[in-house]
Design a protein around this motif. Sequence first.
Motif, PDB file in Angstrom:
ATOM      1  N   ASP A 128      -3.959  -1.313 -10.130  1.00 21.97           N
ATOM      2  CA  ASP A 128      -4.663  -0.532  -9.123  1.00 21.97           C
ATOM      3  C   ASP A 128      -5.493   0.508  -9.877  1.00 21.97           C
ATOM      4  OD1 ASP A 128      -5.407   1.437  -7.255  1.00 21.97           O
ATOM      5  OD2 ASP A 128      -3.614   1.116  -6.044  1.00 21.97           O
TER       6      ASP A 128
ATOM      7  N   SER B 264      -5.010   4.336  -8.682  1.00 26.93           N
ATOM      8  CA  SER B 264      -3.794   5.083  -9.006  1.00 26.93           C
ATOM      9  C   SER B 264      -3.320   4.861 -10.444  1.00 26.93           C
ATOM     10  CB  SER B 264      -2.666   4.685  -8.057  1.00 26.93           C
ATOM     11  OG  SER B 264      -2.259   3.351  -8.310  1.00 26.93           O
TER      12      SER B 264
ATOM     13  N   ARG C 108      -2.844  -3.590  -5.469  1.00 30.66           N
ATOM     14  CA  ARG C 108      -3.121  -2.361  -4.717  1.00 30.66           C
ATOM     15  C   ARG C 108      -1.798  -1.714  -4.365  1.00 30.66           C
ATOM     16  NH1 ARG C 108      -6.524  -4.758  -0.006  1.00 30.66           N
ATOM     17  NH2 ARG C 108      -8.268  -5.578  -1.165  1.00 30.66           N
ATOM     18  N   SER C 109      -1.669  -0.445  -4.695  1.00 29.52           N
ATOM     19  CA  SER C 109      -0.475   0.287  -4.276  1.00 29.52           C
ATOM     20  C   SER C 109      -0.518   0.440  -2.754  1.00 29.52           C
ATOM     21  CB  SER C 109      -0.445   1.665  -4.936  1.00 29.52           C
ATOM     22  OG  SER C 109      -1.494   2.473  -4.426  1.00 29.52           O
ATOM     23  N   PRO C 110       0.626   0.650  -2.122  1.00 35.04           N
ATOM     24  CA  PRO C 110       0.629   0.871  -0.672  1.00 35.04           C
ATOM     25  C   PRO C 110      -0.278   2.039  -0.255  1.00 35.04           C
ATOM     26  CG  PRO C 110       2.844   0.425  -1.435  1.00 35.04           C
ATOM     27  CD  PRO C 110       1.983   0.561  -2.664  1.00 35.04           C
ATOM     28  N   GLU C 111      -0.339   3.094  -1.075  1.00 34.42           N
ATOM     29  CA  GLU C 111      -1.192   4.244  -0.772  1.00 34.42           C
ATOM     30  C   GLU C 111      -2.673   3.852  -0.801  1.00 34.42           C
ATOM     31  OE1 GLU C 111       2.718   5.277  -2.173  1.00 34.42           O
ATOM     32  OE2 GLU C 111       1.143   4.254  -3.312  1.00 34.42           O
ATOM     33  N   THR C 112      -3.058   3.107  -1.828  1.00 37.54           N
ATOM     34  CA  THR C 112      -4.448   2.645  -1.928  1.00 37.54           C
ATOM     35  C   THR C 112      -4.783   1.738  -0.757  1.00 37.54           C
ATOM     36  OG1 THR C 112      -4.560   2.848  -4.332  1.00 37.54           O
ATOM     37  CG2 THR C 112      -6.058   1.266  -3.315  1.00 37.54           C
ATOM     38  N   ASN C 113      -3.877   0.829  -0.430  1.00 41.01           N
ATOM     39  CA  ASN C 113      -4.126  -0.084   0.676  1.00 41.01           C
ATOM     40  C   ASN C 113      -4.314   0.690   1.984  1.00 41.01           C
ATOM     41  OD1 ASN C 113      -4.226  -3.133   1.029  1.00 41.01           O
ATOM     42  ND2 ASN C 113      -2.920  -2.524   2.741  1.00 41.01           N
ATOM     43  N   ALA C 114      -3.487   1.715   2.209  1.00 42.55           N
ATOM     44  CA  ALA C 114      -3.597   2.530   3.431  1.00 42.55           C
ATOM     45  C   ALA C 114      -4.954   3.238   3.485  1.00 42.55           C
ATOM     46  CB  ALA C 114      -2.461   3.538   3.491  1.00 42.55           C
ATOM     47  N   LYS C 115      -5.415   3.773   2.353  1.00 43.11           N
ATOM     48  CA  LYS C 115      -6.715   4.441   2.305  1.00 43.11           C
ATOM     49  C   LYS C 115      -7.842   3.454   2.606  1.00 43.11           C
ATOM     50  CE  LYS C 115      -5.431   8.064  -0.936  1.00 43.11           C
ATOM     51  NZ  LYS C 115      -5.559   8.577  -2.305  1.00 43.11           N
TER      52      LYS C 115
END
Length: 186
Positions: free
Chosen positions: A78, A81, A115-122
């Motif tokens: 990712d 991050s 993709r980290s979960p945070e990146t995916n959410a963004k």
Amino acid sequence: MPQRIIQNRRTFLKTLAGTAMGLAGTSAIGAPLVKNPALERKLTLNNLHTGEKLTAVYWAGGDYQLEALKEIDHVLRDHRSGTSIEMDRQLFDLLYMLQRDIGLHKEFQIISGYRSPETNAKLRQQSSGVAKKSYHMLGKALDIRVPGVPLRDLQHKALSLKSGGVGYYAKSNFIHVDVGPVRRWG
């Protein structure tokens, strides 16, 4: 007695066919890879976000090469991050088969890997085209293109492998490939 001979012959032929498939080499996703399983499998990746390029033999001597896999995992991290995970090895076999079917050894340009979960959410906040439970978060998906290969051709080759999901994104100039259930969109 003739019935028994036919059954034995069928059993023999099935065994022979199974042995031949084993010698031909198959990927983790079950598709035939090469006639010689000892043959090296090499990929060239270009992460468009980090500028990193890597050419690595990820399979040699009949097995995955751990150091090469770690390098590939790093290139597919990712980029937002900096986090990486162990990518699904079936994904590399999928790329290798795509490369083989295209008939070229060109680089795969990576638009998105892990993709980290945070990146995916963004990304979901920015676009309706990002899945809530994206295979990218599991290390099972890539968004790619290959220089000099029309996107539609790449999509058709990926679909012909029947190895997972294939999405077509003409406006963004990439296809999505994953090793989840066989499906298509775009």
